[in-house]
Structure formats: C-alpha cells, structure tokens
Design an enzyme around this catalytic site. Structure first.
Site, PDB file in Angstrom:
ATOM      1  N   ARG A   1      49.091 -10.461  19.576  1.00  0.00           N
ATOM      2  CA  ARG A   1      48.209  -9.762  18.531  1.00  0.00           C
ATOM      3  C   ARG A   1      47.928  -8.372  18.819  1.00  0.00           C
ATOM      4  O   ARG A   1      48.175  -7.559  18.019  1.00  0.00           O
ATOM      5  CB  ARG A   1      47.147 -10.380  18.179  1.00  0.00           C
ATOM      6  CG  ARG A   1      46.187  -9.935  16.935  1.00  0.00           C
ATOM      7  CD  ARG A   1      45.029 -10.744  16.659  1.00  0.00           C
ATOM      8  NE  ARG A   1      43.901 -10.576  17.548  1.00  0.00           N
ATOM      9  CZ  ARG A   1      42.678 -11.234  17.401  1.00  0.00           C
ATOM     10  NH1 ARG A   1      42.646 -12.140  16.712  1.00  0.00           N
ATOM     11  NH2 ARG A   1      41.735 -10.906  18.159  1.00  0.00           N
TER      12      ARG A   1
ATOM     13  N   ARG B   1      44.811  -3.990  17.638  1.00  0.00           N
ATOM     14  CA  ARG B   1      43.214  -3.807  17.321  1.00  0.00           C
ATOM     15  C   ARG B   1      42.571  -3.217  18.548  1.00  0.00           C
ATOM     16  O   ARG B   1      42.918  -3.427  19.564  1.00  0.00           O
ATOM     17  CB  ARG B   1      42.693  -5.350  17.038  1.00  0.00           C
ATOM     18  CG  ARG B   1      42.134  -5.681  15.806  1.00  0.00           C
ATOM     19  CD  ARG B   1      41.775  -7.204  15.741  1.00  0.00           C
ATOM     20  NE  ARG B   1      40.673  -7.422  16.535  1.00  0.00           N
ATOM     21  CZ  ARG B   1      39.901  -8.732  16.393  1.00  0.00           C
ATOM     22  NH1 ARG B   1      40.323  -9.391  15.297  1.00  0.00           N
ATOM     23  NH2 ARG B   1      38.894  -9.085  16.903  1.00  0.00           N
TER      24      ARG B   1
ATOM     25  N   ARG C   1      27.234 -16.820  16.196  1.00  0.00           N
ATOM     26  CA  ARG C   1      27.845 -16.830  17.628  1.00  0.00           C
ATOM     27  C   ARG C   1      27.077 -17.124  18.680  1.00  0.00           C
ATOM     28  O   ARG C   1      27.516 -17.008  20.030  1.00  0.00           O
ATOM     29  CB  ARG C   1      28.226 -15.602  17.597  1.00  0.00           C
ATOM     30  CG  ARG C   1      29.850 -15.390  18.445  1.00  0.00           C
ATOM     31  CD  ARG C   1      30.246 -13.804  18.008  1.00  0.00           C
ATOM     32  NE  ARG C   1      31.025 -13.825  16.975  1.00  0.00           N
ATOM     33  CZ  ARG C   1      32.626 -13.399  17.163  1.00  0.00           C
ATOM     34  NH1 ARG C   1      32.809 -13.101  18.305  1.00  0.00           N
ATOM     35  NH2 ARG C   1      33.218 -13.114  16.207  1.00  0.00           N
TER      36      ARG C   1
ATOM     37  N   LYS D   1      41.352 -19.023  14.686  1.00  0.00           N
ATOM     38  CA  LYS D   1      40.299 -19.373  13.794  1.00  0.00           C
ATOM     39  C   LYS D   1      40.149 -18.527  12.293  1.00  0.00           C
ATOM     40  O   LYS D   1      39.795 -19.075  11.374  1.00  0.00           O
ATOM     41  CB  LYS D   1      38.823 -19.529  14.411  1.00  0.00           C
ATOM     42  CG  LYS D   1      38.308 -18.092  14.606  1.00  0.00           C
ATOM     43  CD  LYS D   1      36.853 -18.152  15.044  1.00  0.00           C
ATOM     44  CE  LYS D   1      36.454 -16.991  15.950  1.00  0.00           C
ATOM     45  NZ  LYS D   1      36.412 -15.723  15.241  1.00  0.00           N
TER      46      LYS D   1
HETATM   47  P1  ADP Z   1      37.026 -12.314  17.949  1.00  0.00           P
HETATM   48  O1  ADP Z   1      36.661 -13.661  17.415  1.00  0.00           O
HETATM   49  O2  ADP Z   1      38.385 -12.372  18.098  1.00  0.00           O
HETATM   50  O3  ADP Z   1      36.311 -11.895  19.005  1.00  0.00           O
HETATM   51  P2  ADP Z   1      35.913 -11.232  15.408  1.00  0.00           P
HETATM   52  O4  ADP Z   1      36.780 -10.675  14.382  1.00  0.00           O
HETATM   53  O5  ADP Z   1      35.385 -12.669  15.146  1.00  0.00           O
HETATM   54  O6  ADP Z   1      36.949 -11.562  16.642  1.00  0.00           O
HETATM   55  O7  ADP Z   1      34.806 -10.297  15.881  1.00  0.00           O
HETATM   56  C1  ADP Z   1      35.052  -9.015  16.181  1.00  0.00           C
HETATM   57  C2  ADP Z   1      33.669  -8.332  16.788  1.00  0.00           C
HETATM   58  O8  ADP Z   1      32.755  -8.228  15.936  1.00  0.00           O
HETATM   59  C3  ADP Z   1      33.026  -9.088  17.971  1.00  0.00           C
HETATM   60  O9  ADP Z   1      33.771  -8.843  19.539  1.00  0.00           O
HETATM   61  C4  ADP Z   1      31.744  -8.516  17.862  1.00  0.00           C
HETATM   62  O10 ADP Z   1      31.453  -7.222  18.794  1.00  0.00           O
HETATM   63  C5  ADP Z   1      31.483  -8.459  16.364  1.00  0.00           C
HETATM   64  N1  ADP Z   1      30.768  -9.648  15.682  1.00  0.00           N
HETATM   65  C6  ADP Z   1      31.734 -10.536  15.076  1.00  0.00           C
HETATM   66  N2  ADP Z   1      30.962 -11.601  14.753  1.00  0.00           N
HETATM   67  C7  ADP Z   1      29.723 -11.407  15.418  1.00  0.00           C
HETATM   68  C8  ADP Z   1      28.436 -12.124  15.388  1.00  0.00           C
HETATM   69  N3  ADP Z   1      28.259 -13.136  14.776  1.00  0.00           N
HETATM   70  N4  ADP Z   1      27.377 -11.314  16.151  1.00  0.00           N
HETATM   71  C9  ADP Z   1      27.692 -10.482  16.852  1.00  0.00           C
HETATM   72  N5  ADP Z   1      28.645  -9.761  16.758  1.00  0.00           N
HETATM   73  C10 ADP Z   1      29.748 -10.162  16.027  1.00  0.00           C
END
Ligand code: ADP
Length: 197
Positions: free
Chosen positions: A128, A134, A89, A14
């Site tokens: 990844r 990461r 989310r 995504k």
């Molecule tokens: P992924 O979808 O692979 O988990 P992201 O880059 O979208 O990776 O998010 C990385 C981290 O950032 C999440 O695991 C969370 O800890 C935090 N995060 C991102 N977006 C949100 C959100 N909308 N609400 C709460 N935490 C978030």
C-alpha cells in the site's frame, strides 16, 4: 438497525471490508482515519490540529476523536445504524462511545475482529505504501502504529468479548471470501442485510 464496529491491525483490510459490509447492511461506513485525512487535505482547523500526530502514527487525543465521532453519528444517515472503522481504538474511547450510545438507548450489535498474521499485514502495508504513498506508511511509522495497536487497541476486544458481541474473522483470503465470512457471522447474529453479496 445495524450498529457495527470493525477492528483489526494495520494492513488487515478493515477499511476495504468495512466499506463493503456497510454497503451490504445499508449503513454508512464511518472511518476516523478517513475523516482525519480529509480534514488534513482540506486544511481545516481540525486538520491542522491532527496533521503531525497522524504523520507520526500516534493517536489523536481521545476528546478530539470522540467529539468528531459524536458529530458524525448525530447526522441523519447514522440514525438507522452505522459501521465504525478505527474508533474506538482504546478503552477510554470505548467509555466515550458507550456513554454516547447509552444516551440514545443504543448499543453495538457486533464487533468484527479481522485477524491477520503479522507478516501478512506488514506485506500488505508495504504494498500500500508503494501504491498510495500515504505519509504514515513509512517503515518507522508503521512500526509505531502496530505497537499502539497491540498496546491500546487489542485490549478493547476483551471488553467487547465480555459482552459476547465479538466475531473473530479470518482475514486471509480473497476479498469476496472474507466478506462472505463476515456476512455469515453477522447473519448468524440475526442481523439482516439489505443488498446481495
Ligand atoms: P490505520 O488503522 O492503518 O493506522 P487509520 O486510517 O484507521 O489507519 O488511521 C490513521 C491515523 O488516524 C491513525 O494512525 C491515528 O493517528 C488517527 N486515528 C484514526 N482513528 C483514531 C482514533 N480512534 N483515535 C485516535 N487517533 C485515530
């Protein structure tokens, strides 16, 4: 004006598609994950607040996340539309976003659901992890993030489904193929892009 949200499990691609689709439609891609990671590497106050949460793969508290997104959406470049990646989310964040957008007389035009079989997303995440290193891509943290996706994030699709704005896209294929599927679905909604695929 195009206001989009892209939703998909970890490893669905995504982030990659989000950037690409945002470019096609001439809007900024706004990724909460990227914003949080930047805050952590810049060691800002926000970064210090969220570092351990992200490393554990847990969700940053809704109030904190929604405040970050409201600030970002209030910047000039998001006035003509945006693509949100990774926010909302959970259903609490959907309510926050609704309230904010309603206050501006705006609404999401479409929600792109990137659908990828679990084995495929785990394979991509493992790759990844090797390539990017990461800190939240360890086996244990990935399992936690996927469990949170199923429990908290997947239900938001039901909310948007009821509004008739979800386009479910097959996320298996080449990057070009998947991008073309998304563009076709959005164009079918009457959304127009500003660049050529
Ligand atoms: P992924 O979808 O692979 O988990 P992201 O880059 O979208 O990776 O998010 C990385 C981290 O950032 C999440 O695991 C969370 O800890 C935090 N995060 C991102 N977006 C949100 C959100 N909308 N609400 C709460 N935490 C978030």
């Amino acid at each position: 004006m195009t206001r989009l949200l892209i939703v998909g499990p970890q490893g669905s691609g995504k982030g990659t598609q989000g950037v690409r689709i945002a470019e096609e439609f001439g809007v900024p891609a706004i990724s909460t994950g990227d914003m949080f990671r930047a805050a952590v590497s810049g060691d800002s106050e926000l970064g210090q607040q969220v570092k351990s949460i992200i490393e554990a793969g847990d969700l940053v508290p809704d109030e904190v996340t929604s405040a970050v997104v409201r600030d970002r959406l209030s910047q000039a470049d998001a006035a003509g539309g945006f693509l949100l990646d990774g926010y909302p989310r959970n259903v609490g964040q959907v309510a926050h976003l609704d309230e904010f957008l309603e206050g501006r007389d705006e609404a999401l035009d479409a929600v792109i659901e990137l659908s990828v079989p679990r084995e495929e997303s785990i394979a991509r995440l493992t790759l990844r992890a090797q390539e990017q290193g990461r800190t939240d891509d360890t086996e244990e943290v990935i399992a936690n993030r996927l469990a949170i996706y199923e429990r908290e994030t997947a239900p938001i699709l039901g909310v948007y489904h009821a509004r008739g704005i979800v386009d479910k896209i097959d996320g298996v294929g080449s990057l070009d193929e998947i991008a073309a599927r998304i563009v076709a679905a959005l164009e079918a909604r009457g959304l127009t892009r500003t660049a050529g695929v």
